[in-house]
Design a protein around this motif. Sequence first.
Motif, PDB file in Angstrom:
ATOM      1  N   GLN A  99       0.799  -1.218   0.000  1.00 57.12           N
ATOM      2  CA  GLN A  99       0.000   0.000   0.000  1.00 57.12           C
ATOM      3  C   GLN A  99       0.841   1.282   0.000  1.00 57.12           C
ATOM      4  OE1 GLN A  99      -3.185  -0.777  -0.484  1.00 57.12           O
ATOM      5  NE2 GLN A  99      -2.632  -2.901  -0.104  1.00 57.12           N
ATOM      6  N   ASN A 102       0.155   3.373  -3.135  1.00 53.38           N
ATOM      7  CA  ASN A 102      -1.229   3.640  -3.525  1.00 53.38           C
ATOM      8  C   ASN A 102      -1.399   5.083  -3.988  1.00 53.38           C
ATOM      9  OD1 ASN A 102      -2.040   1.087  -2.946  1.00 53.38           O
ATOM     10  ND2 ASN A 102      -3.456   1.641  -1.317  1.00 53.38           N
ATOM     11  N   SER A 103      -1.845   5.260  -5.222  1.00 58.21           N
ATOM     12  CA  SER A 103      -2.138   6.578  -5.807  1.00 58.21           C
ATOM     13  C   SER A 103      -0.924   7.499  -5.897  1.00 58.21           C
ATOM     14  CB  SER A 103      -3.258   7.271  -5.033  1.00 58.21           C
ATOM     15  OG  SER A 103      -4.419   6.482  -5.058  1.00 58.21           O
ATOM     16  N   THR A 104       0.265   6.953  -5.832  1.00 61.05           N
ATOM     17  CA  THR A 104       1.471   7.769  -5.972  1.00 61.05           C
ATOM     18  C   THR A 104       1.834   7.881  -7.453  1.00 61.05           C
ATOM     19  OG1 THR A 104       2.325   7.000  -3.839  1.00 61.05           O
ATOM     20  CG2 THR A 104       3.923   7.981  -5.355  1.00 61.05           C
ATOM     21  N   SER A 130       1.588  -0.693 -11.776  1.00 58.69           N
ATOM     22  CA  SER A 130       0.122  -0.751 -11.777  1.00 58.69           C
ATOM     23  C   SER A 130      -0.352  -1.738 -10.713  1.00 58.69           C
ATOM     24  CB  SER A 130      -0.397  -1.166 -13.149  1.00 58.69           C
ATOM     25  OG  SER A 130      -0.125  -0.173 -14.100  1.00 58.69           O
ATOM     26  N   HIS A 133      -0.532  -0.361  -7.377  1.00 56.34           N
ATOM     27  CA  HIS A 133      -1.549   0.692  -7.277  1.00 56.34           C
ATOM     28  C   HIS A 133      -0.981   2.102  -7.389  1.00 56.34           C
ATOM     29  CE1 HIS A 133      -4.463  -2.370  -6.322  1.00 56.34           C
ATOM     30  NE2 HIS A 133      -3.651  -2.824  -5.384  1.00 56.34           N
ATOM     31  N   LEU A 135       0.128   5.399  -9.774  1.00 58.39           N
ATOM     32  CA  LEU A 135      -0.406   6.042 -10.973  1.00 58.39           C
ATOM     33  C   LEU A 135       0.768   6.268 -11.914  1.00 58.39           C
ATOM     34  CD1 LEU A 135      -2.697   8.634  -9.192  1.00 58.39           C
ATOM     35  CD2 LEU A 135      -3.377   6.476 -10.250  1.00 58.39           C
ATOM     36  N   CYS A 171      -2.405  14.481  -8.278  1.00 54.55           N
ATOM     37  CA  CYS A 171      -2.574  13.181  -7.628  1.00 54.55           C
ATOM     38  C   CYS A 171      -1.610  12.910  -6.489  1.00 54.55           C
ATOM     39  CB  CYS A 171      -2.393  12.066  -8.665  1.00 54.55           C
ATOM     40  SG  CYS A 171      -3.466  12.233 -10.081  1.00 54.55           S
ATOM     41  N   ARG A 173       0.657  13.148  -2.913  1.00 53.92           N
ATOM     42  CA  ARG A 173       0.237  13.105  -1.507  1.00 53.92           C
ATOM     43  C   ARG A 173      -0.202  14.484  -1.014  1.00 53.92           C
ATOM     44  NH1 ARG A 173       0.485   7.895  -1.274  1.00 53.92           N
ATOM     45  NH2 ARG A 173       2.478   6.876  -1.210  1.00 53.92           N
ATOM     46  N   SER A 176      -3.736  15.020  -1.891  1.00 58.99           N
ATOM     47  CA  SER A 176      -4.624  14.202  -1.062  1.00 58.99           C
ATOM     48  C   SER A 176      -4.789  14.816   0.317  1.00 58.99           C
ATOM     49  CB  SER A 176      -4.061  12.789  -0.912  1.00 58.99           C
ATOM     50  OG  SER A 176      -3.961  12.184  -2.174  1.00 58.99           O
TER      51      SER A 176
END
Length: 195
Positions: A99, A102-104, A130, A133, A135, A171, A173, A176
């Motif tokens: 994790q 994730n979305s990094t 991918s 998870h 980007l 996108c 951190r 977020s």
Amino acid sequence: MKLIVISGGLREPSSTRLLADRLGAAVRAELGHVDIEVVELRHLARAITDAMLTGFASPELEQVFEKVAGCDGLIVVTPTFNATFSGLFKSFFDVLPEQTLNSTPVLIAATGGTERHSLVLDHALRPMFSYLHALVSPTGVYAATSDFGSRGLDARIAKAAKEFARLVPLCGRGRSEAVSAELDEMHRLLAGAQQ
């Protein structure tokens, strides 16, 4: 804004580190003020191996994990061996806690002796990140030995940096955290209005 560059080069000097530095400079030119830190996996090889064997990361490796977890974006560069990433590069991401990415946003890049290995970007790196998870930025950069000093490589680096620089503020951190703080403030205001 904080970016981490992971360089999987095994030698010093290293064409992998050279490409990593050029990508970092190009992204900095696009984003303006950004803090970029390079992590050379070569210096962490023993700690990565120990973490694979024992399941525990050394304090030095834990610090790197924390930096990666807290960054707004990641630039990763690996040498190519037998048409894929190096074992050291893959091992680092094998021991990185789940994790973390994730979305990094991640900009992928690789070096190799010939152009034959350029598919490493789409057949090895893109699927791995991918799966983690992350980007993955649309354009990756592959540099064969003959590419260094060419305008073609300069253009590919510039294009990849521009696309990655657009992705990070949307996108990363920091975005977020800003969205989360904004939502917290909205909830606080709504709670006050209901009283």
